[in-house]
Design a protein around this motif. Sequence first.
Motif, PDB file in Angstrom:
ATOM      1  N   ALA A 163       0.614  -1.330  -0.132  1.00 22.95           N
ATOM      2  CA  ALA A 163       0.015  -0.002  -0.028  1.00 22.95           C
ATOM      3  C   ALA A 163       0.715   1.389   0.033  1.00 22.95           C
ATOM      4  CB  ALA A 163      -0.965  -0.082   1.273  1.00 22.95           C
ATOM      5  N   GLU A 164       2.143   1.177   0.462  1.00 20.00           N
ATOM      6  CA  GLU A 164       2.974   2.264   0.524  1.00 20.00           C
ATOM      7  C   GLU A 164       2.250   3.634   1.167  1.00 20.00           C
ATOM      8  OE1 GLU A 164       5.898   2.936  -2.686  1.00 20.00           O
ATOM      9  OE2 GLU A 164       4.668   1.478  -3.801  1.00 20.00           O
ATOM     10  N   PRO A 165       1.665   3.477   2.307  1.00 22.43           N
ATOM     11  CA  PRO A 165       0.945   4.627   2.880  1.00 22.43           C
ATOM     12  C   PRO A 165       1.840   5.519   3.426  1.00 22.43           C
ATOM     13  CG  PRO A 165       0.647   2.775   4.328  1.00 22.43           C
ATOM     14  CD  PRO A 165       1.449   2.153   2.958  1.00 22.43           C
ATOM     15  N   ASP A 166       3.020   5.184   3.533  1.00 22.70           N
ATOM     16  CA  ASP A 166       4.038   6.340   4.322  1.00 22.70           C
ATOM     17  C   ASP A 166       4.465   7.080   3.147  1.00 22.70           C
ATOM     18  OD1 ASP A 166       5.272   4.070   2.926  1.00 22.70           O
ATOM     19  OD2 ASP A 166       7.191   4.360   3.792  1.00 22.70           O
ATOM     20  N   ARG A 167       4.237   7.056   1.977  1.00 18.15           N
ATOM     21  CA  ARG A 167       4.529   7.886   0.892  1.00 18.15           C
ATOM     22  C   ARG A 167       3.566   9.405   1.148  1.00 18.15           C
ATOM     23  NH1 ARG A 167       3.869   5.889  -4.959  1.00 18.15           N
ATOM     24  NH2 ARG A 167       4.000   8.032  -5.301  1.00 18.15           N
ATOM     25  N   THR A 168       4.192  10.395   0.683  1.00 17.13           N
ATOM     26  CA  THR A 168       3.590  11.717   0.927  1.00 17.13           C
ATOM     27  C   THR A 168       2.079  11.632   0.487  1.00 17.13           C
ATOM     28  OG1 THR A 168       5.678  12.804   0.455  1.00 17.13           O
ATOM     29  CG2 THR A 168       3.592  14.308   0.231  1.00 17.13           C
ATOM     30  N   CYS A 169       1.293  12.158   1.379  1.00 18.52           N
ATOM     31  CA  CYS A 169      -0.120  12.221   1.279  1.00 18.52           C
ATOM     32  C   CYS A 169      -0.543  13.571   1.197  1.00 18.52           C
ATOM     33  CB  CYS A 169      -0.900  11.550   2.297  1.00 18.52           C
ATOM     34  SG  CYS A 169      -2.771  11.587   2.098  1.00 18.52           S
ATOM     35  N   PRO A 170      -0.911  14.003  -0.021  1.00 19.01           N
ATOM     36  CA  PRO A 170      -0.967  15.577  -0.461  1.00 19.01           C
ATOM     37  C   PRO A 170      -2.195  16.120   0.345  1.00 19.01           C
ATOM     38  CG  PRO A 170      -1.577  14.476  -2.313  1.00 19.01           C
ATOM     39  CD  PRO A 170      -0.839  13.313  -1.265  1.00 19.01           C
ATOM     40  N   GLU A 171      -2.017  17.211   0.851  1.00 18.97           N
ATOM     41  CA  GLU A 171      -3.335  17.878   1.095  1.00 18.97           C
ATOM     42  C   GLU A 171      -3.382  19.382   0.185  1.00 18.97           C
ATOM     43  OE1 GLU A 171      -4.870  19.353   5.726  1.00 18.97           O
ATOM     44  OE2 GLU A 171      -2.617  19.217   5.371  1.00 18.97           O
ATOM     45  N   PHE A 172      -4.258  19.089  -0.617  1.00 18.44           N
ATOM     46  CA  PHE A 172      -4.616  20.098  -1.761  1.00 18.44           C
ATOM     47  C   PHE A 172      -5.132  21.535  -1.254  1.00 18.44           C
ATOM     48  CE2 PHE A 172      -4.750  15.991  -3.736  1.00 18.44           C
ATOM     49  CZ  PHE A 172      -3.571  16.161  -4.431  1.00 18.44           C
ATOM     50  N   SER A 173      -4.583  22.617  -1.816  1.00 20.44           N
ATOM     51  CA  SER A 173      -5.221  23.788  -1.280  1.00 20.44           C
ATOM     52  C   SER A 173      -6.353  24.329  -2.376  1.00 20.44           C
ATOM     53  CB  SER A 173      -4.160  24.745  -1.205  1.00 20.44           C
ATOM     54  OG  SER A 173      -3.462  24.954  -2.402  1.00 20.44           O
ATOM     55  N   VAL A 174      -6.400  23.956  -3.303  1.00 18.07           N
ATOM     56  CA  VAL A 174      -7.414  24.227  -4.387  1.00 18.07           C
ATOM     57  C   VAL A 174      -8.089  22.795  -5.024  1.00 18.07           C
ATOM     58  CG1 VAL A 174      -8.180  25.498  -6.406  1.00 18.07           C
ATOM     59  CG2 VAL A 174      -6.470  26.401  -5.066  1.00 18.07           C
ATOM     60  N   VAL A 175      -9.348  22.532  -4.855  1.00 15.58           N
ATOM     61  CA  VAL A 175      -9.893  21.437  -5.385  1.00 15.58           C
ATOM     62  C   VAL A 175     -11.189  21.881  -6.109  1.00 15.58           C
ATOM     63  CG1 VAL A 175     -10.965  19.127  -4.891  1.00 15.58           C
ATOM     64  CG2 VAL A 175      -9.218  20.154  -3.252  1.00 15.58           C
ATOM     65  N   PRO A 176     -10.941  21.491  -7.785  1.00 20.64           N
ATOM     66  CA  PRO A 176     -11.946  21.763  -8.595  1.00 20.64           C
ATOM     67  C   PRO A 176     -12.738  20.304  -8.706  1.00 20.64           C
ATOM     68  CG  PRO A 176      -9.742  22.200  -9.740  1.00 20.64           C
ATOM     69  CD  PRO A 176      -9.560  21.284  -8.314  1.00 20.64           C
ATOM     70  N   PHE A 177     -14.115  20.639  -8.443  1.00 17.48           N
ATOM     71  CA  PHE A 177     -15.064  19.428  -8.591  1.00 17.48           C
ATOM     72  C   PHE A 177     -16.248  20.120  -9.249  1.00 17.48           C
ATOM     73  CE2 PHE A 177     -16.043  21.856  -4.733  1.00 17.48           C
ATOM     74  CZ  PHE A 177     -17.345  21.887  -4.444  1.00 17.48           C
ATOM     75  N   TYR A 178     -17.012  18.804  -9.788  1.00 18.05           N
ATOM     76  CA  TYR A 178     -18.376  19.036 -10.509  1.00 18.05           C
ATOM     77  C   TYR A 178     -19.573  18.019  -9.646  1.00 18.05           C
ATOM     78  CZ  TYR A 178     -21.349  18.714 -14.857  1.00 18.05           C
ATOM     79  OH  TYR A 178     -22.312  19.079 -15.693  1.00 18.05           O
ATOM     80  N   GLN A 179     -20.566  18.958  -9.401  1.00 16.29           N
ATOM     81  CA  GLN A 179     -21.308  18.417  -8.430  1.00 16.29           C
ATOM     82  C   GLN A 179     -22.831  19.254  -8.403  1.00 16.29           C
ATOM     83  OE1 GLN A 179     -20.823  19.195  -4.175  1.00 16.29           O
ATOM     84  NE2 GLN A 179     -21.603  17.133  -3.621  1.00 16.29           N
TER      85      GLN A 179
END
Length: 614
Positions: free
Chosen positions: A196-212
């Motif tokens: 799973a490699e969960p120790d890799r960097t887990c990004p925390e995005f500051s801008v998230v485009p979405f369609y809803q």
Amino acid sequence: MTHPRRRAAAEAIAAKDPRGRIRVVTDPDPSGPPTALRTADPSWSCVGPDATHHVVFQDDVLIADNFFPYAEKVAAAVPGEAVAFYEGWEGRNSGVVRLGALTGAQWAYAIDEHVPSLALMLPADAARGYRRFAAEHGGGWPYDVVIQRYLKALDIPVRIAVPSTVDHDDVPSIAGNSTHGWRRATFFTDRAPLFAEPDRTCPEFSVVPFYQYSESKCAVRQAEGWECLDTDRYLRRAGLLDRCEAGLAAADLPALPGTVCRQVWLTAFATGAVVAGLTDRDPEPAAARAVFEALGPGGLCEEYTGAELVPMIPLVRDLALTAFAAGRAAHRATADAPRPAPVPGVVVTGGDPAFAAQLARLLTDAGRPAVHAERLDPAAPAVPGAPDAVIHLGSPHDTGYPLADLLADAEKLGARRLVHASSAAVYRGGAAEDRTEDSVPEPPKDAEARLWWDAEQQCRAWGRQSGTPVQIVRFAEPVGPHAPLGGVLADWMLRAWTRRPMPLTEGRRHQIVDYRDMAGALAALLARPAGPEVCNVASAGYDETALAELVTETARRTPWEQAPAPAAHTPLMSTDLITAETGWRPSASVRNGARAQAQWLACDTHDDLVGLWA
């Protein structure tokens, strides 16, 4: 967790664990109103005594091969985090998964929204504590909202798997969620990674485009929390809107209904621009195709059936891939171009700080650069020199910044104009016909109306004494994120979210003002020399039933009941004067603003609303 009617399906899921650790937990009150919240309590409480983590599956899941060894490795690697193995294509966090996939991340942290809880893993101690929290703070709120607030209270981050290793099976929802339409994962793999490699960097995005909900949005991290704004507004702030519009005009558009092409283009273009700012690496073609194949169904599943959506999928995907490439190219072409920040001349004070800061950004978008300051400080002014205008979100119930102090500070700063944001409540108790600005020449008899009227008079008297132009803007009930909670719409939304009927009174009419229209009206007034001393501003009017229907469309379907008339009600007011003086007219989608308010009430305000209505 399951309902007795679906026990066989739940047992089939339980049988997939080769070590036989899954227990089937059924609804303790299967004849009661359908809700996952009731079954969640025993599901999170049955933690093994030696367990380090606890996973709860809902009964309508598809599980990837090799899932259980994979989940064990994840639990060992991130012992203090919540892990969502599924994220649906219809939520804000679908944008998080999309960004993760396009940047090559295997994980990404969720943004403020209900927690994706179809397959959720918690540390064992957190799982054991859920029942008590839900008992104290559940209060009828949806299960995924309650668990979001619980995890925020514990300061436990939610890590989302990219891709999902659990998908949503296409079966009818017992909890009543079938109204949300066809629901699947944004990005799913049918075989979990060997490592799973969960120790890799887990990004925390500051801008998230979405369609809803057929609308293109961007979630943008601000100092006071997440701001969700229309994507074209975000692109204008980023200096990319003209390039986006030019690309859309030149594109070979597919035959899709209504505004779908534009909303898809905006979402994918903004996604490309954000990705280009995060990495120079080209995304994996298969991942890009997969996440954009999910874009259309996620944004349109509330309005179209699965059968209607299937033929749209390749059309949306291909258009989105084109727009994504255009967004990446636009960002690269403009990344080094200087974009000087506008010099603010307007200061917004008073009211809820998050709402005031949001209004300042909207004013800047409308061409009146503004900043928010909780208080005016003559020793350290928020803008260089004397402000062109001070906008004060006045309320007679706000004791944090007394009006007398605000007026004294504005005079010391040499403010050139004061705009006092008052309320239509000044008309409370008056006749039912539309109120005009000169309808209350004398102190009103209603106690609440009198408080607002007195504040207006205080501002007028100060203006005469100081020689500063003063304008009073009487707003209808504000609607949008961080809007005051005292109005009818907010009260009904809270009732809908917590499964309590709305009390309707025959014959009442209501006016609301979208938060973006508030900014537009203020910008229109500031664009001209100080004119009328008082203006009314509203976006739309509703009768009692129509307002209740707006709540059920944008928050949650809930019954209503007849109630006696209140002692006093605010009548509708005319907005002809501001239109005649400035040309302003309401232009925002009120349904859009109401939905934004409903989502904020449910998902974005843990500190304010935990325990409210419990």
